[in-house]
Enzyme design. Structure first.
Site, PDB file in Angstrom:
ATOM      1  N   LYS A 169       7.485   0.897 -14.464  1.00 46.54           N
ATOM      2  CA  LYS A 169       6.584  -0.259 -14.568  1.00 46.54           C
ATOM      3  C   LYS A 169       6.383  -0.626 -16.033  1.00 46.54           C
ATOM      4  CE  LYS A 169       6.285  -1.647 -10.837  1.00 46.54           C
ATOM      5  NZ  LYS A 169       7.457  -1.030 -10.541  1.00 46.54           N
ATOM      6  N   GLU A 199       8.049   6.272 -11.502  1.00 50.42           N
ATOM      7  CA  GLU A 199       7.642   4.914 -11.140  1.00 50.42           C
ATOM      8  C   GLU A 199       6.724   4.323 -12.220  1.00 50.42           C
ATOM      9  OE1 GLU A 199       8.560   2.744  -9.239  1.00 50.42           O
ATOM     10  OE2 GLU A 199       6.922   1.334  -9.003  1.00 50.42           O
ATOM     11  N   LYS A 206      13.796 -10.678  -8.640  1.00 54.19           N
ATOM     12  CA  LYS A 206      13.063  -9.979  -7.590  1.00 54.19           C
ATOM     13  C   LYS A 206      14.029  -9.269  -6.653  1.00 54.19           C
ATOM     14  CE  LYS A 206       9.552  -8.832  -5.075  1.00 54.19           C
ATOM     15  NZ  LYS A 206       8.743  -7.750  -5.621  1.00 54.19           N
ATOM     16  N   TRP A 263       5.505 -16.517   8.525  1.00 50.91           N
ATOM     17  CA  TRP A 263       5.835 -15.159   8.081  1.00 50.91           C
ATOM     18  C   TRP A 263       5.435 -14.209   9.200  1.00 50.91           C
ATOM     19  CZ3 TRP A 263       7.899 -12.345   4.016  1.00 50.91           C
ATOM     20  CH2 TRP A 263       7.571 -10.986   3.963  1.00 50.91           C
ATOM     21  N   ARG A 288       4.756 -18.673   1.757  1.00 55.34           N
ATOM     22  CA  ARG A 288       3.762 -18.294   2.763  1.00 55.34           C
ATOM     23  C   ARG A 288       4.413 -17.662   3.982  1.00 55.34           C
ATOM     24  NH1 ARG A 288      -1.006 -21.220   1.564  1.00 55.34           N
ATOM     25  NH2 ARG A 288      -1.839 -20.744   3.588  1.00 55.34           N
ATOM     26  N   HIS A 345      12.219  21.144 -23.526  1.00 54.11           N
ATOM     27  CA  HIS A 345      13.654  21.376 -23.716  1.00 54.11           C
ATOM     28  C   HIS A 345      14.317  20.138 -24.297  1.00 54.11           C
ATOM     29  CE1 HIS A 345      13.481  25.187 -21.558  1.00 54.11           C
ATOM     30  NE2 HIS A 345      12.663  24.584 -20.716  1.00 54.11           N
ATOM     31  N   GLU A 376       9.660  -2.213 -17.478  1.00 56.86           N
ATOM     32  CA  GLU A 376      10.080  -3.539 -17.027  1.00 56.86           C
ATOM     33  C   GLU A 376       9.067  -4.636 -17.324  1.00 56.86           C
ATOM     34  OE1 GLU A 376      10.964  -3.642 -12.848  1.00 56.86           O
ATOM     35  OE2 GLU A 376       9.102  -2.696 -12.262  1.00 56.86           O
ATOM     36  N   CYS A 400       1.072 -18.550   7.250  1.00 55.00           N
ATOM     37  CA  CYS A 400       1.986 -19.596   7.669  1.00 55.00           C
ATOM     38  C   CYS A 400       1.740 -20.808   6.771  1.00 55.00           C
ATOM     39  CB  CYS A 400       1.720 -20.033   9.105  1.00 55.00           C
ATOM     40  SG  CYS A 400       1.739 -18.693  10.276  1.00 55.00           S
ATOM     41  N   ASN A 404      -1.869 -23.032  11.743  1.00 50.69           N
ATOM     42  CA  ASN A 404      -1.953 -21.824  10.935  1.00 50.69           C
ATOM     43  C   ASN A 404      -3.320 -21.222  11.203  1.00 50.69           C
ATOM     44  OD1 ASN A 404      -2.015 -19.862   8.956  1.00 50.69           O
ATOM     45  ND2 ASN A 404      -2.421 -21.301   7.294  1.00 50.69           N
ATOM     46  N   GLY A 405      -3.336 -20.009  11.744  1.00 47.22           N
ATOM     47  CA  GLY A 405      -4.612 -19.379  12.052  1.00 47.22           C
ATOM     48  C   GLY A 405      -4.548 -18.670  13.390  1.00 47.22           C
TER      49      GLY A 405
END
Lengths: 684, 382
Positions: free
Chosen positions: A562, A558, A679, A152, A105, A581, A565, A73, A178-179
């Site tokens: 990576k 994958e 993103k 979050w 956060r 082939h 990109e 948070c 926060n906590g």
């Protein structure tokens, strides 16, 4: 009968032994009975089941030290002498800007509290900062002193009541936190007995009531705060407003981060991290555990154990910029997120294995005619592994398609079909379109996402969440493995439901999935030093092949993505058997070829290695059988032995993530911001 | 932020013997720069303007380097802990909020290693921090670190198990309390002490890094630094004969002289006041340090000639290190070949090249070899 209709975002602290329990989310029970007693009853049953399957060993344990996401948070506060010191129009808009910079956060519930004309104004709600601030008119809130909070939620959608700041019974004290308060349950019971009205189910609200009580007793707020800190246990960063002292923001810190920003004499600030403050000042004091006190526009007063703290030498002048937010300990987000994978996998397993929606999803899948899987980029690659697992364990064919290519399957959908839509952000426009179109054709949607209540989950029949935490690096790392974990879990559930696995087999496989994080951790430790060196010799390559068989060929996709990109090196994944082939024509002496030995077709893979090395290729192989396979000309990169295909993604993929990262560092590229990429892709 | 920097530069470099027979490790020159100056340059990159440097009396005479004012503290005995104690005794009251402790003898690329550490320190929210880096070889020669991926250190070991792992990358940042613990317990035990209290964070260095511990490491270090040389740079005071050939990225320092028909292939470094004689051939990944002479018609292959050495006419030096003040006689040959037992730093090369690298020899400091000497591969001459 208990019918669970939605997951709510609360932590519960009602174990009989009065220890706290966090991480297992619990369920809102239909029929209005969401009293704590009912919930505790349900939870204790949930716990028994959890223990029976053994997973409280891996999740946060009862009473064990907390392992929480650093940065779950964000909190902030600002106090000014006159309105002139504000950069924005009002204090409300100022706080919104502050919270925006803490958005990384967490961003699914937000609130502010401001002292305005001797009254406390609190506005808070579930949703993203922009939406909530527009809806509740944060900009119109004005005053000279205010606090804010952004959150979050990792467990279920947030709601308006549970959003911070929280107030006391009289609406005179506001708290953002926060906590986690460990002894919250006892304190809460006590407070209720004393006649306090507790509105939310958070562990934070109790703080405001305790303060109210301490303050009534002594009429000295600082003393009330000191007493509070003796009462509460756990981790906290607190910012507190008291209507009686309209120019002060009180604060306290233990384990959770909190920083004070020093203004030029007519304002001061406090926030969860330095970057949030940089817009206002570059002079900061990072608070230490156990410190508390208050700020006014012109004064900073810090205490520890009731004695004033000397600030000499503690004021730091910061000369770096906001971009380096929260990379604590790491030079880039990408490497941080690679290293975070064990924790992300653990959280995800823990979450998914206690999610009742999995049973529902399994039922939908089992009753369906055909299963489709879609996603874009990395999510699609996770989907391919999902398809593999569905076929392997449940013997159910699933049809994967890239979400932007949905027109290819547009004519075959019936109402009995189901689509598994995978998207980290839940906002990817291509996937969203595929979902809408699929829904219009009458099919059912199961979403897999990392962001609660995002667009795709909202439009789906049912959503399973990965619990990877916020991912900032543009290249998906921890979300891939957590998506694979959720899909694998789902395939095991389906296999059990359809009788393809016996109960013992099912539990055995589930338990190995539970340990996936250990393999990832071990794989990173074992290979990172070597990969750093390997990256140096591969950094000048023009082109790289990545080959595998069976599951290995899917992981190769994958791995190649990576490298493409992040490193701008042409990398191509191919099934190893197919490479002769065509692609082999490009191989010449020194051409790097990476092999993935994911158990499938190991014998045949040896032949493929020989084909490549005979043409002078520089071959490497990620394998646990390095002695067996090393003799055939490929340099082995030894990874931990899993002995089961279920776990292979968790040992191979980190190696290629690290490789792409270190190649980027070698080439002087920024791995967090690859060119031309975003993103979350919200354009078609 | 108020920060003090202490550079520990009092080590003799025993493992580097016989190269360090005459010149202690911090004063060894690699690519024209003394090893302690590398650390200071990294500090300059972090915009620090003052450093306390702990060393043996008389070793370091400069008072300013690259914009950093130096304050020198002498240590009586050798050793890292000893150096730190000497510093602490003198400066404990002056330690500001943050103390950076930097070692000498390591090199890093890019050079922002201290800047990066400071940045991580402000972000990390821990009182004490060490920088760690993954290394494929060599945790047997310097401290290895175990940390969890939440950036918290669990254990620091003076000598690792060998091979690969995470190494302590030569930079520590502590607060006043941490500085005291290191003083009382010694550096490595002190770090473990802090780790056991849970107040030691780790930051990851993902750039290149190596520690120069053994003579062979000098070859690897030079290769690493030369990899960062992308274009030819010739000092204006250097004298290059018309018929000399410079091919590829070559750095030629002040007052160096390339005689007629000399051939220098990059990446290569030619130091200050170096003479490369007529028809000499310097092959890639070689470095010739200041005031050395490479005689006419001699040949260097992937070798490092330390300062004030002389390679006489017609000599051939391959895959070798020649120590300071040594003289190799006319037509001598330091041969190289594939050897069975490789120094650990080279084992990683087998991995990538798939064949063993060739090894030459180590010729110590102030060694005089007569004409026509044949030095067999793998020899160490003291």
């Amino acid at each position: 009968m208990i019918y669970i209709h939605r997951v709510v975002s609360r932590r519960i602290f009602c174990d009989k032994a009065k220890r706290f329990f966090i991480g297992l989310y619990y369920y809102n029970i239909a029929g209005g009975d969401d009293s704590e007693a009912a919930l505790c009853h349900y939870l204790s049953r949930g716990l028994q089941e959890a223990r029976a399957t053994g997973y409280d060993e891996i999740g946060p344990k009862l009473g064990a030290p907390l392992e929480v996401w650093k940065g779950m948070c964000g909190i902030a506060g600002i106090t000014v002498l006159t309105k002139k010191s504000l950069k924005g129009e009002t204090l409300g808009s100022e706080l919104t800007v502050l919270l925006k910079s803490l958005e990384y956060r967490g961003y699914d519930s937000v609130g502010i509290a401001v002292i305005s004309d001797g009254r406390l104004v609190v506005r808070k709600g579930a949703g993203k900062i922009d939406e909530v601030s527009r809806k509740l008119g944060f900009r119109k809130v004005d005053g000279l002193t205010g606090i804010g909070h952004t959150r979050w939620a990792t467990h279920g959608p947030p709601n308006d009541i549970n959003a911070h700041p929280h107030t006391d019974c009289n609406g005179k004290i506001a708290v953002a936190h926060n906590g986690i308060i460990k002894n919250y349950y006892e304190l809460k019971k006590e407070a209720i007995m004393k006649g306090h009205t507790i509105k939310s189910d958070t562990d934070t609200e109790i703080i405001s009531h305790l303060l109210e009580e301490n303050y009534t007793k002594t009429n000295n707020f600082l003393e009330a705060l000191s007493t509070l800190l003796d009462q509460i246990e756990g981790s906290y960063a607190l910012v507190i407003l008291n209507v009686d002292e309209p120019d002060k923001i009180y604060f306290a810190k233990n384990l959770s981060p909190l920083v004070i920003g020093i203004g030029n004499g007519d304002y001061n600030l406090v926030a969860s991290d330095i970057p949030a403050l940089l817009r206002y000042t570059n002079r900061v004091v990072t608070l230490r555990d156990g410190e508390y006190g208050y700020i006014t526009p012109s004064k900073i007063h810090i205490l520890k154990k009731r004695k004033p703290v000397n600030l000499a030498g503690r004021i730091k002048t910061i000369d770096w910029t906001i971009e380096s937010i929260s990379r604590a300990g790491y030079p880039h987000f990408m490497i941080k997120e690679i290293h975070e994978q064990p924790l992300a996998l653990r959280e995800t397993y823990f979450g998914i294995s206690s999610d009742p929606l999995v049973d529902e999803a399994v039922r939908i899948l089992s009753e369906s005619r055909l299963i489709y899987i879609t996603g874009a980029g990395t999510s699609f690659h996770a989907g391919l592994v999902g398809r593999y697992m569905f076929s392997k364990f449940a013997s159910r064919p699933a049809i994967p398609f890239i979400s932007s290519e949905y027109t290819q399957v547009i004519n075959e959908i019936s109402e009995k079909d189901v689509l598994i839509a995978i998207s980290q952000s839940g906002e990817t426009i291509d996937t969203l379109r595929a979902v809408r179109w699929f829904k219009a054709s009458g099919g059912k949607i199961i979403a897999i996402s990392n962001v609660i209540e995002s667009a795709i989950p909202r439009e789906s029949d049912l959503t399973l969440y990965t619990r990877a935490g916020p991912e900032i690096g543009v290249a998906a790392t921890k979300t891939y493995l957590t998506q694979v974990l959720v899909l694998t879990y789902l395939s095991l559930g389906l296999a059990k439901y359809e009788g393809m696995l016996t109960k013992t087999e099912y539990h055995q496989k589930k338990n190995s999935l539970r340990d996936a994080w250990r393999f990832t951790e071990e794989s990173i430790r074992q290979t990172e030093p070597l990969i750093k060196s390997l990256a140096k010799s591969l950094s000048t390559a023009q082109s790289i092949y990545i080959l595998g068989r069976g599951l290995g060929s899917l992981l190769a996709l994958e791995a190649a993505l990576k490298i493409k990109e992040i490193d701008y090196i042409h990398a191509e994944a191919y099934p190893a058997g197919e490479s002769k082939h065509g692609p082999i024509a490009l191989v010449e002496p020194g051409f790097p070829v990476l092999f993935i030995d994911a158990i499938d077709g190991r014998e045949e893979l040896i032949g493929n290695i020989k084909e490549m090395t005979a043409r002078g290729a520089d071959a490497y192989i990620t394998t646990c059988k390095s002695e067996e396979l090393g003799v055939h000309g490929a340099q082995p990169i030894t990874i931990p032995c899993t002995n089961t295909q279920i776990l292979e993604p968790y040992v191979h993929i980190p190696v290629y993530q690290l490789l792409s990262y270190y190649i980027a560092v070698q080439r002087g590229l920024d791995p967090d911001k690859p060119r031309n990429l975003a993103k979350t892709v919200t354009v078609e | 932020m108020v920060t003090s920097l202490v550079v520990l530069a009092g080590g003799l470099g025993k493992r580097l013997l016989p190269i360090t027979k005459e010149t202690p490790k911090p004063l060894l020159e690699v690519m024209g720069k003394k090893l302690y100056q590398y650390t200071l340059d990294y500090a300059a990159e972090a915009k620090l303007d003052e450093a306390i440097i702990v060393s043996r009396k008389g070793w370091i005479t400069e008072r300013e380097h690259n914009g950093i004012q130096l304050r020198i503290v002498s240590q009586e005995n050798y050793g890292m802990d000893e150096a730190y104690r000497a510093f602490y005794n003198e400066y404990q009251n002056g330690i500001e909020d943050t103390l950076i402790i930097a070692f000498t003898g390591f090199i890093a690329r890019p050079p922002n290693i201290i800047e990066q550490s400071l940045r991580q320190y402000t972000l990390l929210n821990e009182s004490n921090m060490i920088l760690v880096t993954p290394v494929a070889t060599g945790t047997d020669t310097h401290a290895s670190v175990e940390f969890d991926f939440g950036s918290r250190v669990k254990l620091v070991q003076e000598k690792g198990k060998g091979g690969s792992g995470y190494a302590l990358a030569g930079v520590l940042i502590v607060n006043r309390e941490g500085a005291r613990v290191l003083y009382e317990d010694g550096i490595i035990p002190g770090l473990n002490h802090l780790a056991s209290r849970g107040s030691l964070g780790a930051a990851l260095w993902t750039g290149e890094w190596m520690d120069i511990s053994y003579p062979w490491d000098i070859l690897e270090a030079v290769a690493m630094l030369l990899d960062g040389v992308t274009e030819t740079k010739i000092a204006s005071t250097a004298k290059i004969a018309k018929t000399a050939i410079i091919d590829g990225p070559v750095v030629i320092d002040n007052n160096a002289r390339l005689d007629e028909f000399a051939v220098v292939r990059g990446p290569t470094y030619i130091g200050r006041n170096v003479l490369v004689g007529m028809g000499a051939f310097v092959r890639p990944y070689s470095a010739i340090e200041s005031s050395s002479i490479v005689g006419s018609r001699s040949e260097l292959k992937r070798s490092v000639i330390m300062s004030n050495a002389e390679i006489s006419s017609g000599a051939v030096i391959a895959d070798s290190v020649v120590g300071p003040y040594s003289r190799i006689g006319e037509f001598s040959v330091a041969k190289s070949t594939y050897v069975d037992k490789l120094p650990s730093r080279f084992t990683i090369r087998i991995f990538f090249k798939k064949r063993k690298p060739k090894m030459g020899s180590i010729i110590g400091a102030k060694v005089k070899l007569g004409p026509h000497t044949v030095i067999p591969p793998g020899s160490i001459i003291e």
